[in-house]
Scaffold this active site. Structure first.
Site, mmCIF file in Angstrom:
data_model
loop_
_atom_site.group_PDB
_atom_site.id
_atom_site.type_symbol
_atom_site.label_atom_id
_atom_site.label_comp_id
_atom_site.label_asym_id
_atom_site.label_seq_id
_atom_site.Cartn_x
_atom_site.Cartn_y
_atom_site.Cartn_z
ATOM 1 N N HIS A 1 -4.198 -3.566 5.950
ATOM 2 C CA HIS A 1 -5.231 -2.985 6.812
ATOM 3 C C HIS A 1 -4.864 -3.260 8.272
ATOM 4 C CE1 HIS A 1 -8.098 -1.499 3.850
ATOM 5 N NE2 HIS A 1 -7.753 -2.544 3.108
ATOM 6 N N HIS B 1 -1.382 -3.354 -0.682
ATOM 7 C CA HIS B 1 -1.274 -1.918 -1.010
ATOM 8 C C HIS B 1 -0.528 -1.130 0.076
ATOM 9 C CE1 HIS B 1 -4.923 -1.677 1.434
ATOM 10 N NE2 HIS B 1 -5.734 -1.978 0.451
ATOM 11 N N ASP C 1 -2.043 4.912 -9.074
ATOM 12 C CA ASP C 1 -3.066 5.739 -9.715
ATOM 13 C C ASP C 1 -2.856 7.231 -9.468
ATOM 14 O OD1 ASP C 1 -3.713 5.811 -7.029
ATOM 15 O OD2 ASP C 1 -5.826 5.271 -7.289
ATOM 16 N N HIS D 1 -3.819 7.132 -4.575
ATOM 17 C CA HIS D 1 -3.413 6.406 -3.371
ATOM 18 C C HIS D 1 -1.991 6.749 -2.961
ATOM 19 C CE1 HIS D 1 -6.936 3.916 -4.296
ATOM 20 N NE2 HIS D 1 -6.845 3.423 -3.080
ATOM 21 N N ASP E 1 -6.304 -2.504 -7.452
ATOM 22 C CA ASP E 1 -7.327 -2.358 -6.408
ATOM 23 C C ASP E 1 -8.612 -1.802 -7.025
ATOM 24 O OD1 ASP E 1 -8.353 -2.582 -3.823
ATOM 25 O OD2 ASP E 1 -7.669 -0.604 -3.204
ATOM 26 N N ALA F 1 -12.095 4.325 -1.538
ATOM 27 C CA ALA F 1 -12.719 3.006 -1.636
ATOM 28 C C ALA F 1 -12.274 2.312 -2.911
ATOM 29 C CB ALA F 1 -14.238 3.139 -1.607
#
Length: 364
Positions: free
Chosen positions: A180, A201, A232, A235, A258, A293
């Site tokens: 982030h 991630h 997935d 992402h 996640d 999210a």
């Protein structure tokens, strides 16, 4: 003595044969071509998971955490970190205290704090109301009250005090992760030099790469950090997943979920870090701005997606178990199908769908 037969995915090879177990440990691998189509992989190790099965790790509720861990255990995750999101310090501290018995019991492998020391510009689904610059006193207190339960913390390296925070984590035996973040390439490498060893991630919640300013993605791939990848197909495009995994190699690439509490649950409205989340067709997004999210991924699906993206099964298994186990300092106990290690394993059908899960020699 227990014997399990199939195609055994060991470090470096798939061996048709029998896995012999005794007392909760692997004692031998006996090659034999006359076995069925079952695929046996080491139990998955998930470094980044916020919940599942309708239960969350993010509120610090111990009973909810126990149920979330049990849900993912049913999908082959025999070792899991409980990941929180950016929160007030009081919640971080109380969660650390309340999860400590679960860590001692082995339900959780530890706690991962994804925030709150993150970039406002790249906060993603993190609640911006809780973001703040790193606090050495907060970090030190969490480590102290955790008594070994705090295993990883994600920090944006460009923030004031971030490099000192990363150094404190490293010296305290806690994995410092970069994520982030709106950091430049040079700021990213400064974070690695300070002691960061994990990329939270990769790609997601980061300044995108540019050929004149590579930013954190290339900075992390070009360093020695382990790189989390959310496989997935939401992402990350499968092509990007394969590119990043091959760039890092199976000794650095790590599959993570996640996952949030909506994993395994119907579409609908959920909550993450005090923000409303809408889940539709497996995709979780913040209700107010559409930001992704977390995920509704489980590790068995991540493994299948990695193989479908073109990665060898041996590499995918390493990314799902062996490499994250090593990061947690558990490689002498678990994370691979080799004699002497704990019998944590997943028996998959030929299409890599879980059939049975074993933890410490006991079927789940």
């Amino acid at each position: 003595m227990t014997r399990i037969s199939g195609r055994i995915v060991t470090p470096g090879a798939v061996v048709p044969g029998h896995l012999d177990l005794d007392g909760g440990a692997i004692v031998a691998i006996v090659p034999d071509d006359a076995v069925g189509d079952d695929v046996i992989v080491p139990g998955f190790v998930d470094l980044h998971c916020h919940g599942g099965g309708g239960h969350t790790f993010t509120t610090g509720d111990a009973e909810a955490a126990r149920k979330a861990a049990a849900f993912h255990l049913g999908h082959g995750t025999t070792t899991v970190l409980a990941s929180l999101v950016s929160s007030p310090f009081e919640l971080m501290r109380s969660a650390t205290v309340d999860y400590r018995p679960l860590v001692a019991e082995g339900v959780l492998a530890g706690i991962h704090f994804e925030g709150p020391y993150l970039s406002h510009a790249r906060c993603g689904a993190q609640n911006p109301a809780f973001l703040r610059d790193p606090s050495l006193s907060e970090i030190a207190e969490l480590i102290e009250v955790g008594d070994g339960a705090v295993r990883m913390m994600t920090v944006a390296p460009e923030l004031p005090g971030a490099l000192e925070a990363i150094g404190l984590l490293r010296s305290s035996g806690v994995l410092a992760a970069i994520g982030h973040t709106d950091a430049t390439y040079d700021q990213t490498h400064a974070g690695v030099a300070a002691g960061a060893t994990v990329a939270t991630h990769l790609f997601n919640g980061m300044r995108p790469p540019h050929h004149r300013e590579p930013g954190p993605v290339v900075g992390l791939l070009s360093s020695a950090t382990a790189c989390e990848l959310i496989a997935d197909n939401i992402h990350l495009h499968p092509g990007m997943l394969a590119f990043a995994a091959r760039s890092a190699g199976p000794e650095r690439a790590v599959l993570v979920t996640d996952a949030m509490d909506a994993t395994g649950m119907p579409d609908g409205r959920y909550e993450l870090g005090g923000q409303e989340v809408l889940v539709a067709d497996r995709v979780a997004r913040l209700a107010h701005n559409g930001s992704i999210a977390g995920s509704t991924l489980t590790m068995d699906v991540a493994l299948r997606n990695a193989v479908a993206a073109g990665l060898p099964l041996v590499d995918a298994a390493a990314m799902a178990a062996t490499t994250p186990a090593r990061l947690l300092g558990l490689s002498e106990t678990l994370g691979a199908l080799v004699p002497g290690l704990r019998a944590d394993l997943v028996v998959l059908s030929a299409d890599l769908t879980p059939r049975r899960v074993m933890r410490s020699g006991a079927w789940i």
